[in-house]
Design a protein around this motif. Structure first.
Motif, short mmCIF file in Angstrom:
data_model
loop_
_atom_site.label_atom_id
_atom_site.label_comp_id
_atom_site.label_asym_id
_atom_site.label_seq_id
_atom_site.Cartn_x
_atom_site.Cartn_y
_atom_site.Cartn_z
N ASN A 26 0.82 -1.21 0.00
CA ASN A 26 0.00 0.00 0.00
C ASN A 26 0.85 1.26 0.00
O ASN A 26 0.58 2.22 -0.74
CB ASN A 26 -0.91 -0.02 1.23
CG ASN A 26 -1.58 1.31 1.50
OD1 ASN A 26 -2.36 1.81 0.70
ND2 ASN A 26 -1.25 1.91 2.63
N ILE A 30 0.32 0.52 -4.25
CA ILE A 30 -1.12 0.62 -4.50
C ILE A 30 -1.78 1.32 -3.32
O ILE A 30 -2.20 0.68 -2.35
CB ILE A 30 -1.75 -0.77 -4.72
CG1 ILE A 30 -1.00 -1.53 -5.82
CG2 ILE A 30 -3.23 -0.64 -5.10
CD1 ILE A 30 -1.53 -2.91 -6.09
N LYS A 171 2.28 9.37 -11.49
CA LYS A 171 2.34 8.33 -10.47
C LYS A 171 3.40 8.60 -9.41
O LYS A 171 3.15 8.48 -8.21
CB LYS A 171 2.61 6.96 -11.11
CG LYS A 171 1.46 6.36 -11.85
CD LYS A 171 1.72 4.90 -12.21
CE LYS A 171 2.96 4.70 -13.05
NZ LYS A 171 3.19 3.30 -13.42
N LEU A 225 4.11 -0.96 -9.01
CA LEU A 225 3.87 0.41 -9.48
C LEU A 225 4.61 0.66 -10.80
O LEU A 225 4.07 1.28 -11.72
CB LEU A 225 4.33 1.43 -8.44
CG LEU A 225 4.10 2.89 -8.82
CD1 LEU A 225 2.61 3.21 -8.85
CD2 LEU A 225 4.82 3.83 -7.86
N PHE A 233 -3.59 2.37 -12.83
CA PHE A 233 -3.28 2.84 -11.48
C PHE A 233 -4.46 3.64 -10.92
O PHE A 233 -4.91 3.41 -9.79
CB PHE A 233 -2.02 3.72 -11.54
CG PHE A 233 -1.62 4.37 -10.25
CD1 PHE A 233 -0.96 3.66 -9.26
CD2 PHE A 233 -1.90 5.72 -10.03
CE1 PHE A 233 -0.58 4.28 -8.08
CE2 PHE A 233 -1.51 6.35 -8.86
CZ PHE A 233 -0.86 5.62 -7.88
N VAL A 236 -7.59 1.27 -10.32
CA VAL A 236 -7.40 0.39 -9.16
C VAL A 236 -7.70 1.14 -7.87
O VAL A 236 -8.40 0.64 -6.97
CB VAL A 236 -5.97 -0.18 -9.13
CG1 VAL A 236 -5.67 -0.82 -7.77
CG2 VAL A 236 -5.78 -1.21 -10.23
N ILE A 237 -7.20 2.37 -7.76
CA ILE A 237 -7.45 3.18 -6.56
C ILE A 237 -8.93 3.48 -6.40
O ILE A 237 -9.50 3.37 -5.31
CB ILE A 237 -6.63 4.49 -6.63
CG1 ILE A 237 -5.14 4.18 -6.54
CG2 ILE A 237 -7.03 5.44 -5.49
CD1 ILE A 237 -4.25 5.38 -6.79
#
Length: 254
Positions: A26, A30, A171, A225, A233, A236-237
Motif C-alpha cells: 500500500n 497501490i 504516479k 507500481l 493505477f 485500481v485506486i
C-alpha cells in the motif's frame, strides 16, 4: 515466540504478517489497498489494539516509502492539506469516546462513496485538460476528513487517494506526496495513541517483528507500481476506494 507475541494466537500472528505485507504494498505501490489491513485487523483483534498495531506498522512502512519517493513529493499540496488535517486529528481525539463508532463508520463510508462516484465521473467524462480543482475549501474539507478518519481508524487512505487523483499528478509525484503526508500525520499520532492506550509494549514488540514483512511488501509495491500503467493505477485506486466505502456502510448498519 512467546516473548515477542505474548498471548497472540497462531491465527492472529498469520493475519498480522499478511497485514504487514499489504501495508508495505500500500505504501509504495497501490495506495487504495490501505483499508484491507484495517478490516483484517479489526476482525482479528480488539478495536483499540487493532488500530494501535496498524499505526506502528504504518509508521515503519512510511519510512520505507519516504526513503524511496522522497524526491517526488509536491510540498505545495502537502502544506495546503496539513493544517486542516491536524485540526481533523484534534476533532477525532475529542469525539472518539463520545460518538458511537458505527455512526462515524457510516458517515465516512458515505463520504468516500460519494467522492468515489465523483472521481469515476471525472475519469470517464473529463479529460486531462480539465481544470484541476483549486478552491481552498476543497483542500480544507479533504484535510479535515483525512485527519478525522486517520485518528479514528487509520482510514484516511481512500479520502487522500481521491483528492490526489483529482490533482491529476503523475504516479511518482502521487506516491511521493502521499508518502510524506502520511508519514507526518502517522508519527504525530503515535504519542496520542500511546496516551489513549491503543499502543502497548506488547503491540510494539509484535510490530517490530513485522519489519521484514513490511519491507517485502514495500519491494513488491515498487515493482507493481513500475509495471502498472497510469490509467490502470487510477482505476485500481477508485475501485478499491469504492469497495472500502461500501464495506464501511454495510458494517455500520449490521
Amino acid at each position: 515466540m512467546e516473548f515477542i507475541f505474548g498471548d497472540f494466537t497462531t491465527a492472529q500472528i498469520i493475519i498480522l504478517i499478511i497485514a504487514a505485507i499489504l501495508i508495505g504494498i500500500n505504501k509504495t505501490g497501490i495506495p487504495g489497498l490501505g483499508l484491507i489491513p484495517v478490516i483484517m485487523l479489526v476482525f482479528t483483534f480488539e478495536p483499540g489494539i487493532s488500530t494501535g498495531l496498524q499505526l506502528m506498522m504504518l509508521c515503519m512502512a512510511d519510512l520505507a516509502a519516504v526513503a524511496y519517493y522522497h524526491k517526488t513529493a509536491n510540498w505545495k499540496i502537502i502544506l495546503k492539506l496539513l493544517p486542516a488535517a491536524l485540526c481533523g486529528i484534534a476533532i477525532g481525539s475529542c469525539v472518539i469516546h463520545k460518538l458511537p463508532p458505527t455512526a462515524m463508520t457510516l458517515l465516512m463510508g458515505i463520504v468516500i462513496l460519494i467522492l468515489s462516484g465523483i472521481s469515476v465521473v471525472r475519469e470517464i467524462w473529463w479529460n486531462d485538460s480539465e481544470k484541476i480543482p483549486s478552491h481552498w475549501s476543497f483542500a480544507v474539507c479533504t484535510g479535515l476528513l483525512a485527519g478525522f478518519s486517520t485518528q479514528i481508524a487509520n482510514a484516511a487512505g481512500p479520502i487522500m487517494a481521491l483528492y490526489l487523483l483529482a490533482m491529476r499528478m503523475p504516479k511518482m509525484e502521487y506516491m511521493g506526496t502521499a508518502a510524506w503526508y502520511f508519514m507526518i500525520l502517522n508519527w504525530i499520532k503515535l504519542p496520542i495513541f500511546a496516551l489513549e492506550g491503543r499502543i502497548t509494549m506488547a503491540s510494539v514488540k509484535a510490530d517490530l517483528a513485522m519489519i521484514p514483512f513490511l519491507l517485502i511488501g514495500a519491494v513488491l509495491g515498487i515493482v507493481m507500481l513500475n509495471k502498472m500503467p497510469k490509467k490502470l493505477f487510477n482505476w485500481v485506486i477508485l475501485i478499491l476506494s469504492a469497495v472500502a466505502s461500501v464495506y464501511m456502510i454495510v458494517k455500520s448498519l449490521m
